[in-house]
Design a protein around this motif. Structure first.
Motif, PDB file in Angstrom:
ATOM      1  N   ASN A 390       0.819  -1.219   0.000  1.00 40.08           N
ATOM      2  CA  ASN A 390       0.000   0.000   0.000  1.00 40.08           C
ATOM      3  C   ASN A 390       0.852   1.268   0.000  1.00 40.08           C
ATOM      4  N   ASP A 391       1.932   1.269   0.777  1.00 40.33           N
ATOM      5  CA  ASP A 391       2.765   2.472   0.883  1.00 40.33           C
ATOM      6  C   ASP A 391       3.500   2.773  -0.412  1.00 40.33           C
ATOM      7  N   LEU A 392       3.700   1.747  -1.251  1.00 39.54           N
ATOM      8  CA  LEU A 392       4.327   1.998  -2.547  1.00 39.54           C
ATOM      9  C   LEU A 392       3.294   2.410  -3.592  1.00 39.54           C
ATOM     10  N   LEU A 489      -0.248   2.056 -11.233  1.00 42.06           N
ATOM     11  CA  LEU A 489       1.089   1.703 -11.707  1.00 42.06           C
ATOM     12  C   LEU A 489       1.384   2.355 -13.059  1.00 42.06           C
ATOM     13  N   THR A 490       0.723   3.464 -13.311  1.00 42.86           N
ATOM     14  CA  THR A 490       0.932   4.189 -14.572  1.00 42.86           C
ATOM     15  C   THR A 490       1.321   5.627 -14.257  1.00 42.86           C
ATOM     16  N   ASN A 500       7.918   1.917  -9.180  1.00 43.26           N
ATOM     17  CA  ASN A 500       7.026   1.438  -8.126  1.00 43.26           C
ATOM     18  C   ASN A 500       6.937  -0.088  -8.114  1.00 43.26           C
ATOM     19  N   VAL A 501       6.842  -0.671  -9.310  1.00 43.31           N
ATOM     20  CA  VAL A 501       6.768  -2.139  -9.380  1.00 43.31           C
ATOM     21  C   VAL A 501       8.088  -2.743  -8.929  1.00 43.31           C
ATOM     22  N   ASP A 502       9.205  -2.134  -9.360  1.00 42.53           N
ATOM     23  CA  ASP A 502      10.517  -2.630  -8.920  1.00 42.53           C
ATOM     24  C   ASP A 502      10.646  -2.556  -7.403  1.00 42.53           C
ATOM     25  N   ALA A 503      10.135  -1.472  -6.835  1.00 48.22           N
ATOM     26  CA  ALA A 503      10.207  -1.316  -5.383  1.00 48.22           C
ATOM     27  C   ALA A 503       9.358  -2.371  -4.676  1.00 48.22           C
ATOM     28  N   MET A 504       8.217  -2.730  -5.267  1.00 46.60           N
ATOM     29  CA  MET A 504       7.375  -3.781  -4.673  1.00 46.60           C
ATOM     30  C   MET A 504       8.087  -5.121  -4.700  1.00 46.60           C
ATOM     31  N   LEU A 505       8.799  -5.394  -5.795  1.00 38.75           N
ATOM     32  CA  LEU A 505       9.582  -6.630  -5.855  1.00 38.75           C
ATOM     33  C   LEU A 505      10.727  -6.616  -4.847  1.00 38.75           C
ATOM     34  N   LYS A 506      11.298  -5.455  -4.670  1.00 41.17           N
ATOM     35  CA  LYS A 506      12.430  -5.322  -3.755  1.00 41.17           C
ATOM     36  C   LYS A 506      12.017  -5.571  -2.311  1.00 41.17           C
ATOM     37  N   LEU A 507      10.734  -5.361  -2.022  1.00 45.27           N
ATOM     38  CA  LEU A 507      10.255  -5.589  -0.661  1.00 45.27           C
ATOM     39  C   LEU A 507      10.549  -7.006  -0.171  1.00 45.27           C
ATOM     40  N   TRP A 508      10.493  -7.975  -1.092  1.00 48.12           N
ATOM     41  CA  TRP A 508      10.643  -9.377  -0.688  1.00 48.12           C
ATOM     42  C   TRP A 508      12.032  -9.675  -0.148  1.00 48.12           C
ATOM     43  N   ASN A 509      12.986  -8.868  -0.523  1.00 53.95           N
ATOM     44  CA  ASN A 509      14.358  -9.085  -0.034  1.00 53.95           C
ATOM     45  C   ASN A 509      14.781  -8.034   0.986  1.00 53.95           C
ATOM     46  N   THR A 510      13.828  -7.218   1.419  1.00 51.57           N
ATOM     47  CA  THR A 510      14.138  -6.178   2.400  1.00 51.57           C
ATOM     48  C   THR A 510      13.893  -6.701   3.805  1.00 51.57           C
ATOM     49  N   LYS A 511      14.873  -6.544   4.658  1.00 51.06           N
ATOM     50  CA  LYS A 511      14.725  -6.986   6.055  1.00 51.06           C
ATOM     51  C   LYS A 511      13.844  -5.981   6.803  1.00 51.06           C
ATOM     52  N   PHE A 512      12.805  -6.494   7.439  1.00 44.11           N
ATOM     53  CA  PHE A 512      11.822  -5.597   8.047  1.00 44.11           C
ATOM     54  C   PHE A 512      11.602  -5.827   9.537  1.00 44.11           C
TER      55      PHE A 512
END
Length: 606
Positions: A390-392, A489-490, A500-512
């Motif tokens: 949501n934040d992205l 996403l447009t 934005n889409v790249d950042a959403m994918l990056k979330l999966w490897n981000t330590k939270f």
């Protein structure tokens, strides 16, 4: 002549005692397979003696008057009973918790079926497809559908958690009712034993067996202490307080935590403790267990399946807000001047004080309770994924108001737009709260004196469940289900918002977050889930090992107990032959005395 005639009574006592012994032996044989039966032993002793005078050589002379049954007693080892009941209670405590851990694993599909890890992977794969062609209505629809399936699985798991807590609630109520029934039965058996043994002639051994069977059952549910009275009755204590005493029982009850201001205040439970039952003493409504103290072997408090059920269930429905997040310490280089850094440090210290209090609460009322802990851990993961997306899709920024305070508003410059004519507006989130919109349009005055209209973000408030992005309060945005083109996403220019889409994918490897506040290792989504399942497996493994160890102890003690109380058919048959010979010997003795008396009468004419 009277002395000769008196010899007949000696033989009669032999017949009587042999008959009693044969009856007891037959009773043992008949109950070889009866649960809870204790072998009975016949204790014989001399009858009174008749004085025959004294002599200088032998002193006082006496003649025996036969044999008498002193007692038919139970062959029972009280020390073995105490050890058995303590170990049985500890075994049931860990067994109840192991069964909970094993049950929870099935909710995540870890033992069979599709595991939750697969649902996360499918969302990840769908996001990868979206990255390749984010302006495609097909990939957008597929991504939203996969997100819906992911959320359905989340809510299925959460519902299973809550239903299981409710089932444990019912089981706790049933055990409390059973404890009350056992108390009444023990009191009734006390009265029967007292009445039966009042004459001093016989022992109420079968009543004692029934009572011991109840005490064995009770010791598996709660920590017990038994005081044996000289009159054959027992006083019964559970968790250090009297349950059964002479002529009276003290009844237990269950109380909804939320119905008692005393418990809500004492244990700092909020309305989350909806209808969770707490065992109490009915007369004064004091708690049966002190939940401020975690049961341990060292304190000898890890005993009883009732306590194990409560440690499995917890006292409320938890969510991510019950897991404290440690605030990050400010770094001086991140601030333009010392004053700003000092202000940040003051705020940090205040946050740390709050964090320490929340950590103490977590360690007392969340982490020790299997369902409560895992439910909170799981919700931390769900909250991170939901708010991350949501934040992205709908990024926020802070603005300073005229009074110096700050609020979050939609950052329209960074937010993407919907695709196609009529869909070009930002702020469409993927996951929505059921009763609280993400933004409220407001006109505000800024610190520079200007007046602007913003979409103001409605903050999450841990005291307001309906403001939270928690598994029980979210759903897929219905607007996106009806029109996937609205997925922001447009770019304004019509191009894909690739960043934005790249950042959403990056979330999966981000330590939270760490799996537990007591851990130091931060994890990404997949590692967090793996760590959460590993913690659950470790917990289940520990409980299972403890239960199996205690099971072995219970088995060993029960074997020792059965060596004393158990009926051996071979031994009882030997006893039967022995007592039959004694009966026959007494019969022959009577015949011999009768013949002697007949001879004296016929010969002497007496």
């Amino acid at each position: 002549m009277s002395g000769t005639m008196g010899r007949l009574s000696i033989g009669v006592t032999g017949l009587q005692t042999s008959q009693y012994a044969l009856n007891a032996t037959a009773h043992n044989l008949m109950n070889t397979q009866t649960t809870g039966f204790t072998r009975q032993q016949v204790m014989l002793t001399d009858r009174t003696y008749r004085g025959l005078g004294t002599t200088n050589v032998f002193g006082e002379n006496k003649a025996g008057l036969g044999v008498v049954t002193a007692e038919i007693k139970q062959a029972r080892d009280n020390f073995a009973d105490i050890a058995y009941r303590a170990e049985s209670g500890r075994m049931n405590y860990y067994k109840a918790q192991y069964e909970t851990a094993a049950e929870i694993e099935t909710y995540f599909g870890e033992l069979e079926g599709q595991d939750f890890n697969t649902s996360m992977n499918e969302l990840w794969l769908s996001l990868q497809e979206l990255q390749k062609e984010s302006n495609s209505i097909v990939t957008r629809s597929s991504f939203i559908s996969t997100a819906q399936l992911f959320l359905d699985r989340v809510q299925d798991i959460r519902t299973s958690f809550i239903n299981y807590q409710r089932n444990l609630n019912v089981e706790i109520k049933n055990q409390v009712d059973r404890i009350n029934n056992i108390a009444k039965d023990v009191l009734e058996l006390n009265d029967k034993i007292l009445a039966c043994e009042a004459s001093g002639i016989e022992n109420a051994n079968d009543y004692r067996d029934a009572r011991n069977l109840l005490l064995d059952e009770l010791s598996g549910m709660v920590k017990t202490e038994i005081v044996n009275n000289v009159d054959g009755t027992v006083e019964l204590y559970i968790e250090g307080r009297c349950l059964v005493t002479r002529g009276k029982t003290y009844e237990l009850d269950v109380l909804k935590v939320c119905d008692s201001e005393q418990y809500l205040a004492q244990y700092d439970f909020a309305e989350d403790a909806t209808d969770f039952m707490m065992p109490i003493w009915k007369d004064d409504e004091t708690a049966l267990f002190n939940i401020n103290k975690i049961p341990t072997t060292e304190s000898n408090s890890d005993i009883g399946s009732l306590k194990g059920l409560m440690m499995s269930r917890g006292y409320f429905v938890s969510n991510y807000t019950d897991v404290p997040t440690k605030p990050k310490k400010p770094v001086a280089d991140d601030y333009q001047n010392t004053a700003d850094y000092d202000a940040a440090m003051v705020e940090y210290e205040a946050d740390m004080t709050t964090y320490v209090d929340k950590l103490d609460y977590f360690n007392k009322y969340v982490e020790p309770y299997t369902v409560t802990n895992l439910m909170a851990q799981f919700d931390v993961l769900v909250h991170a994924i939901v708010t991350g997306f949501n934040d992205l899709l709908c990024p926020n920024k802070e603005v300073t108001l005229a009074d110096g305070t700050t609020i979050k508003v939609l950052d329209e410059e960074k937010a993407g737009m919907g695709m196609g004519v009529g869909n070009e507006y930002p702020g469409t989130e993927l996951f929505v709260r059921k009763s609280t919109p993400r933004y409220t349009e407001q006109t505000i005055q800024l610190a520079d004196g200007s007046i602007e209209t913003y979409m103001v973000y409605n903050e999450e408030n841990e005291d307001d469940f309906y403001s939270l992005y928690t598994g029980g309060n979210i759903e897929i945005n219905d607007k996106l289900l009806q029109n996937p083109s609205l997925l922001p996403l447009t770019m304004v220019t019509g191009e894909e918002a690739q960043e934005n889409v790249d950042a959403m994918l990056k979330l999966w490897n981000t330590k939270f977050a760490t799996v537990s506040p007591n851990s130091l290792v931060e994890c990404n989504y997949m590692d967090y889930y793996a760590g959460m399942m590993e913690d659950l497996a470790d917990r289940g493994y520990t409980y299972n090992n403890m239960a199996q160890t205690q099971q072995q102890s219970v088995t060993d003690i029960e074997n020792l107990r059965q060596q004393v109380v158990g009926v051996s058919s071979d031994e009882e048959l030997s006893n039967m032959i022995k007592f039959q010979h004694a009966y026959n010997a007494s019969s022959r003795y009577i015949n011999t005395v009768a013949e002697m008396i007949e001879h004296l009468i016929s010969t002497l004419g007496v």
